[in-house]
Motif scaffolding. Structure first.
Motif, mmCIF file in Angstrom:
data_model
loop_
_atom_site.group_PDB
_atom_site.id
_atom_site.type_symbol
_atom_site.label_atom_id
_atom_site.label_comp_id
_atom_site.label_asym_id
_atom_site.label_seq_id
_atom_site.Cartn_x
_atom_site.Cartn_y
_atom_site.Cartn_z
ATOM 1 N N PRO A 93 0.778 -1.238 0.000
ATOM 2 C CA PRO A 93 0.000 0.000 0.000
ATOM 3 C C PRO A 93 0.813 1.295 0.000
ATOM 4 C CG PRO A 93 -0.002 -0.972 2.189
ATOM 5 C CD PRO A 93 0.698 -1.955 1.271
ATOM 6 N N ALA A 94 2.035 1.245 0.503
ATOM 7 C CA ALA A 94 2.841 2.466 0.589
ATOM 8 C C ALA A 94 3.497 2.770 -0.760
ATOM 9 C CB ALA A 94 3.901 2.313 1.676
ATOM 10 N N SER A 95 4.052 3.961 -0.897
ATOM 11 C CA SER A 95 4.712 4.382 -2.133
ATOM 12 C C SER A 95 5.851 3.426 -2.478
ATOM 13 C CB SER A 95 5.252 5.804 -1.948
ATOM 14 O OG SER A 95 5.926 6.231 -3.106
ATOM 15 N N HIS A 96 5.997 3.130 -3.778
ATOM 16 C CA HIS A 96 7.000 2.158 -4.217
ATOM 17 C C HIS A 96 7.320 2.335 -5.694
ATOM 18 C CE1 HIS A 96 3.034 0.384 -5.026
ATOM 19 N NE2 HIS A 96 3.617 -0.032 -6.145
ATOM 20 N N GLU A 97 8.431 1.715 -6.110
ATOM 21 C CA GLU A 97 8.796 1.604 -7.513
ATOM 22 C C GLU A 97 8.518 0.178 -7.952
ATOM 23 O OE1 GLU A 97 12.389 2.992 -9.364
ATOM 24 O OE2 GLU A 97 12.887 4.109 -7.557
ATOM 25 N N VAL A 98 8.044 0.026 -9.180
ATOM 26 C CA VAL A 98 7.834 -1.304 -9.761
ATOM 27 C C VAL A 98 9.165 -1.756 -10.358
ATOM 28 C CG1 VAL A 98 6.587 -2.595 -11.538
ATOM 29 C CG2 VAL A 98 5.405 -0.811 -10.225
ATOM 30 N N LEU A 99 9.625 -2.931 -9.965
ATOM 31 C CA LEU A 99 10.884 -3.435 -10.507
ATOM 32 C C LEU A 99 10.693 -4.109 -11.869
ATOM 33 C CD1 LEU A 99 12.658 -4.879 -7.333
ATOM 34 C CD2 LEU A 99 13.053 -2.685 -8.492
ATOM 35 N N ARG A 100 9.569 -4.751 -12.077
ATOM 36 C CA ARG A 100 9.304 -5.431 -13.349
ATOM 37 C C ARG A 100 8.582 -4.449 -14.268
ATOM 38 N NH1 ARG A 100 9.300 -11.122 -14.554
ATOM 39 N NH2 ARG A 100 8.103 -11.538 -16.450
ATOM 40 N N ARG A 101 9.373 -3.686 -15.014
ATOM 41 C CA ARG A 101 8.873 -2.603 -15.850
ATOM 42 C C ARG A 101 8.622 -3.074 -17.271
ATOM 43 N NH1 ARG A 101 11.433 2.832 -14.055
ATOM 44 N NH2 ARG A 101 11.118 3.309 -16.245
ATOM 45 N N ALA A 102 7.753 -2.351 -17.973
ATOM 46 C CA ALA A 102 7.505 -2.643 -19.388
ATOM 47 C C ALA A 102 8.710 -2.261 -20.238
ATOM 48 C CB ALA A 102 6.256 -1.910 -19.863
ATOM 49 N N ASP A 103 9.393 -1.161 -19.867
ATOM 50 C CA ASP A 103 10.590 -0.750 -20.611
ATOM 51 C C ASP A 103 11.789 -1.562 -20.107
ATOM 52 O OD1 ASP A 103 11.675 0.429 -18.275
ATOM 53 O OD2 ASP A 103 10.855 2.386 -18.762
ATOM 54 N N PRO A 104 12.947 -1.459 -20.756
ATOM 55 C CA PRO A 104 14.096 -2.284 -20.360
ATOM 56 C C PRO A 104 14.996 -1.683 -19.277
ATOM 57 C CG PRO A 104 14.594 -1.136 -22.391
ATOM 58 C CD PRO A 104 13.161 -0.795 -22.049
ATOM 59 N N LEU A 105 14.636 -0.545 -18.684
ATOM 60 C CA LEU A 105 15.537 0.125 -17.746
ATOM 61 C C LEU A 105 15.957 -0.748 -16.569
ATOM 62 C CD1 LEU A 105 14.207 3.791 -17.521
ATOM 63 C CD2 LEU A 105 15.898 2.814 -19.063
ATOM 64 N N TYR A 106 15.072 -1.601 -16.090
ATOM 65 C CA TYR A 106 15.381 -2.452 -14.947
ATOM 66 C C TYR A 106 15.529 -3.922 -15.344
ATOM 67 C CZ TYR A 106 14.437 1.233 -11.426
ATOM 68 O OH TYR A 106 14.470 2.358 -10.636
ATOM 69 N N ASP A 107 15.914 -4.205 -16.569
ATOM 70 C CA ASP A 107 16.161 -5.605 -16.942
ATOM 71 C C ASP A 107 17.301 -6.175 -16.104
ATOM 72 O OD1 ASP A 107 14.131 -5.429 -18.785
ATOM 73 O OD2 ASP A 107 15.408 -5.753 -20.542
ATOM 74 N N ILE A 108 18.275 -5.335 -15.758
ATOM 75 C CA ILE A 108 19.327 -5.671 -14.795
ATOM 76 C C ILE A 108 19.411 -4.502 -13.816
ATOM 77 C CG2 ILE A 108 21.791 -6.069 -14.387
ATOM 78 C CD1 ILE A 108 21.981 -7.168 -17.231
ATOM 79 N N VAL A 109 19.392 -4.810 -12.545
ATOM 80 C CA VAL A 109 19.499 -3.795 -11.493
ATOM 81 C C VAL A 109 20.553 -4.251 -10.495
ATOM 82 C CG1 VAL A 109 18.307 -2.662 -9.580
ATOM 83 C CG2 VAL A 109 17.064 -3.142 -11.696
ATOM 84 N N LEU A 110 21.606 -3.464 -10.357
ATOM 85 C CA LEU A 110 22.586 -3.707 -9.297
ATOM 86 C C LEU A 110 22.204 -2.801 -8.133
ATOM 87 C CD1 LEU A 110 24.848 -3.782 -12.093
ATOM 88 C CD2 LEU A 110 25.685 -5.150 -10.219
ATOM 89 N N VAL A 111 22.015 -3.383 -6.978
ATOM 90 C CA VAL A 111 21.560 -2.671 -5.789
ATOM 91 C C VAL A 111 22.767 -2.218 -4.978
ATOM 92 C CG1 VAL A 111 20.202 -2.887 -3.656
ATOM 93 C CG2 VAL A 111 19.483 -4.113 -5.732
ATOM 94 N N THR A 112 22.729 -0.973 -4.510
ATOM 95 C CA THR A 112 23.789 -0.477 -3.629
ATOM 96 C C THR A 112 23.289 -0.466 -2.185
ATOM 97 O OG1 THR A 112 23.213 1.883 -3.645
ATOM 98 C CG2 THR A 112 24.568 1.059 -5.491
ATOM 99 N N ASP A 113 24.224 -0.315 -1.277
ATOM 100 C CA ASP A 113 23.857 -0.276 0.143
ATOM 101 C C ASP A 113 23.540 1.138 0.627
ATOM 102 O OD1 ASP A 113 26.414 0.841 0.231
ATOM 103 O OD2 ASP A 113 27.161 -0.517 1.770
ATOM 104 N N TRP A 114 23.337 2.094 -0.307
ATOM 105 C CA TRP A 114 22.980 3.451 0.115
ATOM 106 C C TRP A 114 21.746 3.395 1.013
ATOM 107 C CZ3 TRP A 114 24.531 8.050 1.093
ATOM 108 C CH2 TRP A 114 23.584 9.028 1.366
ATOM 109 N N ASN A 115 21.833 3.985 2.177
ATOM 110 C CA ASN A 115 20.740 4.074 3.147
ATOM 111 C C ASN A 115 20.129 2.703 3.441
ATOM 112 O OD1 ASN A 115 19.011 5.308 4.969
ATOM 113 N ND2 ASN A 115 17.518 5.860 3.412
ATOM 114 N N GLU A 116 20.993 1.714 3.574
ATOM 115 C CA GLU A 116 20.540 0.344 3.807
ATOM 116 C C GLU A 116 19.685 0.221 5.066
ATOM 117 O OE1 GLU A 116 22.744 -3.546 2.540
ATOM 118 O OE2 GLU A 116 23.543 -2.836 4.445
ATOM 119 N N GLY A 117 19.936 1.043 6.052
ATOM 120 C CA GLY A 117 19.139 1.005 7.272
ATOM 121 C C GLY A 117 17.777 1.663 7.128
#
Length: 166
Positions: A93-117
Motif C-alpha cells: 500500500p505504501a509508495s514504491h517503484e515497480v521493478l518489473r517494468r515494461a521498458d528495459p531500464l530495470y532488466d538488470i538492477v545492481l543494488v547499492t547499500d545506500w541508506n541500507e538502514g
C-alpha cells in the motif's frame, strides 16, 4: 585511497572498473553529500554492491547471486515506512517503484547499500541500471548503455565498492 581492481569509481569520464571506462548517466540533481528522497541526486560516498536483480524472461542470470525480478516485485520509497528502501512484494500500500517494468531500464538492477538502514528521508533505490539514452539523467541512480550494463553485471563481484566523489 587505495583502490581494489574490482572497485567501481565514478569519474567525469564515466565509471572506471577493471581497466575500462563505461560511459554513464547520473542523477538530475548532480552528485551530493546531503542526499534526500526525491532530490534526484546521486549520493557521494563509498557504497557496496549488495544485490542484483534481472528479468529472466529477457536475459539469463548474469551472476549466480542475481535474483530474478518476478511480477509483483517492488522497491519501497515510502519514507518513514518500516520497509523503506527495501525490496517488497505487491500488494504493497505504501509508495514504491515497480521493478518489473515494461521498458528495459530495470532488466538488470545492481543494488547499492545506500541508506541500507532505511533512515527516513535519506533516499532510496540507488541502483545501477540501463539508461534511457546518452546524457539523459536518472533520479539518483547510475545508468549505462545496455551492452555496458550487461558487461558490468557479468564482471562485478558481490560486495564491490562503488566510489562516488564530487
Amino acid at each position: 585511497m587505495i583502490h581494489s581492481p574490482a572497485d567501481l569509481v565514478l569519474t567525469r569520464r564515466g565509471l572506471r572498473v577493471l581497466g575500462r571506462y563505461l560511459p554513464c548517466s547520473i542523477g538530475r540533481g548532480g552528485i551530493r553529500r546531503d542526499k534526500r528522497e526525491g532530490d534526484g541526486a546521486t549520493p557521494v560516498g563509498e557504497h557496496r554492491i549488495t544485490g542484483m536483480f534481472y528479468r529472466p524472461d529477457r536475459l539469463a542470470a548474469p551472476q549466480p547471486w542475481a535474483e530474478p525480478i518476478l511480477p509483483g516485485d517492488l522497491w519501497s520509497d515510502a519514507s518513514g515506512d518500516p520497509a523503506y528502501n527495501s525490496h517488497v512484494r505487491a500488494p504493497y500500500p505504501a509508495s514504491h517503484e515497480v521493478l518489473r517494468r515494461a521498458d528495459p531500464l530495470y532488466d538488470i538492477v545492481l543494488v547499492t547499500d545506500w541508506n541500507e538502514g532505511g533512515s527516513p528521508g535519506a533516499g532510496s533505490a540507488i541502483f545501477l541500471h540501463q539508461r534511457r539514452r546518452p546524457g539523459y539523467p536518472t533520479e539518483g541512480c547510475v545508468a549505462f548503455a545496455r551492452p555496458d550494463l550487461i558487461w558490468l553485471a557479468h564482471h562485478v563481484p558481490y560486495g564491490a565498492r562503488l566510489i562516488v566523489r564530487r
